[in-house]
Design a protein around this motif. Structure first.
Motif, PDB file in Angstrom:
ATOM      1  N   LEU A 392       0.807  -1.226   0.000  1.00 37.25           N
ATOM      2  CA  LEU A 392       0.000   0.000   0.000  1.00 37.25           C
ATOM      3  C   LEU A 392       0.831   1.263   0.000  1.00 37.25           C
ATOM      4  CD1 LEU A 392      -2.735  -1.217   2.470  1.00 37.25           C
ATOM      5  CD2 LEU A 392      -3.251  -0.050   0.321  1.00 37.25           C
ATOM      6  N   HIS A 422      -8.556  -2.081  -1.050  1.00 43.80           N
ATOM      7  CA  HIS A 422      -7.528  -1.040  -0.982  1.00 43.80           C
ATOM      8  C   HIS A 422      -8.141   0.354  -1.003  1.00 43.80           C
ATOM      9  CE1 HIS A 422      -3.412  -3.078  -1.947  1.00 43.80           C
ATOM     10  NE2 HIS A 422      -3.982  -3.516  -0.852  1.00 43.80           N
ATOM     11  N   CYS A 497      -4.518  -5.618   7.407  1.00 45.69           N
ATOM     12  CA  CYS A 497      -4.705  -4.199   7.054  1.00 45.69           C
ATOM     13  C   CYS A 497      -5.631  -3.533   8.068  1.00 45.69           C
ATOM     14  CB  CYS A 497      -5.306  -4.056   5.658  1.00 45.69           C
ATOM     15  SG  CYS A 497      -4.197  -4.557   4.342  1.00 45.69           S
TER      16      CYS A 497
END
Ligand code: N01
Length: 517
Positions: A392, A422, A497
């Protein structure tokens, strides 16, 4: 991403090299181009209305249908006003408190946050074959196919490459070419797609079921809504194991893998599966020598991205198709009239098609000409191979966020699922940075730990065994060999994440802009 950032009240603008929307589906217009994910889940999940109003017509959507869908999305959410088309970024540099972006057309843009959405497979890999410029016919890379199409009727066509793209294009080209010559370097496994029109009742069923479908996708290893079988195939008697493979084969498509538990982690399971698939090549291809050349023996099934096909192996039974093994007799040159092999054999051609893939994952980012803090070029930062934190962001490149960057599950998953994950995560981070007036970049320590984890995740599978795989960068001469996508599974990755965000982004150096000013 544009839609999501707009929703946060952030000023956002998209720069797009193409003169239309669609990304991969704008560029990849080669004959037979079709998605390998099924239509009902190869689509956005962020809008319930969009899910319900769009009607897919086939089990696997063709390129034209996906492009219409993406054009519809652009209109439906009024996105076009926030994009500059025909605008190619030539460089992007961190100027201390913002990014400065220059375009080939001489425009300059500045922004606080730079999000890349350049795709994983957008940098065409055209082999550097001596003599190509002297070819009197026409040649094309499948990823840059002419929009007006290429009429191959009655012409002699050559295809270099037997990955997913070549395997889709070869049967379609063979149907109209006078003669098709396939130049194969590595034989590939392929599973019948079993494409078919989507019936009204199937489509209605999916629409009614979307909440459950999305849940399975989010909990999955690769973003497909398939539940992986819990059957221990090795414990089955031979005939039952073959029957299980056969049922999965008849159902077709990428879901074949979900029928075989541990296929990517247990060599014995993979051996059985690979042997079943090899037997299908032998029983499909009439000429045993051709069948043997088409039989993959250098890599376990699915360690290279497994293609799915419509009549691929059957095509080699056509009288107008010939197979050339360029591993045994490599291409030496392209001449005025066609292709010459090391043995001196000549193959006269009118059209030469390169289905030779892409400088995957890192290539599209390197092409942007990114420079981070202290003017360090991404190409230098990645001299030993692409390194990111969570796929990322990149240490040394503040406020740069990379949708489906190297080190994220990306190409090992159903792409829209990974893209949306994302987009949501980056939007939340940007909202956090705005609220607290911060800049962010991964710490070198977090990035190094992530690189170790990406390697461990790949090593826990059979994936690194495919020596010539583009997952490793092995298809591009001189590219560092680093396993690029994250192989630890989509759901696990998403959990990591989320944990990073919940803990206040400990893997990122967060710097106050007020103090900097
Ligand atoms: O590219 P590839 P692709 N001389 O890199 C050969 C996605 N995709 O465009 O294996 C001779 O897989 C190369 O040989 P080798 C999907 O993720 C999706 O087919 O390196 N041959 C190989 O056979 C896919 O995996 C969809 O020895 C040369 C081929 O070219 C990814 O895109 C459809 C050569 C390249 O195969 C890339 O697939 C299509 C040379 N110099 C693609 N250089 C859908 O979902 C390369 N090759 C529909």
């Amino acid at each position: 991403m544009v839609h999501r950032l707009r929703g946060l009240g952030i000023s956002v603008h998209g720069l797009e090299a193409a003169d239309g929307v669609g990304g991969t589906w704008f560029w990849n217009r080669y004959p037979g181009a079709r998605c390998d994910s099924e239509s009902y889940y190869y689509c956005y999940a962020f809008s319930r209305e969009l899910e319900q109003e769009w009607d897919w017509t086939e089990r696997y959507p063709g390129q034209a249908e996906i492009l219409s869908y993406l054009e519809h999305v652009a209109d439906r959410f009024d996105l076009r006003r926030s994009f500059s088309l025909s605008t190619t970024v030539s460089s992007a540099s961190w100027g201390g408190d913002r990014w400065v972006i220059d375009t080939e057309g001489g425009e300059r843009w500045t922004c606080r946050w730079l999000v890349t959405a350049v795709g994983c497979l957008s940098s065409a890999n055209v082999p550097d074959i001596p003599g190509l410029a002297s070819f009197a016919g026409e040649w094309h890379h499948t990823g840059q196919w002419p929009h007006e199409g290429v009429d191959v009727t009655g012409r002699r066509v050559g295809v270099v490459g037997t990955g997913s793209t070549g395997i889709q294009a070869i049967p379609v080209l063979a149907a109209s070419a006078a003669h098709l010559t396939v130049f194969q370097r590595t034989a590939n496994f392929s599973i019948p797609a079993r494409n078919a029109p989507l019936s009204t009742s199937e489509a209605a069923g999916y629409k009614a079921d979307y909440a459950a479908i999305r849940e399975v996708q989010q909990a999955s290893t690769n973003g497909h809504p398939f539940v992986v079988s819990d059957v221990d195939t090795l414990a089955l008697p031979d005939d039952e194991r073959r029957a299980l493979f056969q049922r999965a084969w008849e159902r077709g498509g990428l879901r074949f893998r979900a029928a075989v538990r541990d296929v990517l982690t247990d060599p014995a399971v993979n051996d059985e599966t690979s042997e079943f698939l090899r037997s299908k090549i032998r029983s499909t291809v009439d000429d045993p020598e051709v069948a043997e050349t088409l039989t993959p023996r250098d890599h376990p099934f699915a360690t290279k991205r497994p293609p799915i096909d419509t009549d691929y192996f059957e095509t080699y039974n056509r009288p107008n198709v010939s197979l050339v093994d360029v591993r045994a007799d490599p291409i030496e040159a392209v001449t005025r009239d066609g292709v010459r092999l090391a043995s001196g054999a000549e193959h006269p051609l009118d059209v030469l098609v390169f289905a030779t893939g892409f400088d995957a994952l890192s290539g599209p980012l390197l092409r942007l000409g990114l420079r981070g803090r202290d003017g360090v070029a991404l190409a230098d930062a990645w001299a030993e191979g692409a390194a990111t934190y969570l796929g990322l962001g990149v240490a040394g490149f503040p406020n740069l966020f990379t949708i489906t960057g190297p080190g994220s599950p990306s190409v090992l998953t159903n792409m829209p699922t990974s893209i949306e994950q994302h987009v949501e995560w980056i939007a939340d981070l940007v909202a956090h940075l705005r609220a607290h007036d911060l800049d962010a970049e991964p710490t070198p320590e977090a990035q190094a730990r992530w690189a170790d984890h990406v390697r461990e995740a790949a090593d826990a599978t059979l994936l690194p065994q495919a020596a010539s795989s583009w997952y490793l960068g092995a298809n591009v001469p001189g590219k560092p060999r680093v396993f690029l996508p994250y192989a630890g599974g989509f759901a696990r990755y998403r959990g990591m994440c989320d944990a990073e965000a919940a803990a206040g982004y400990p893997g990122f150096a967060l710097r106050s802009r007020r103090r900097a000013a």
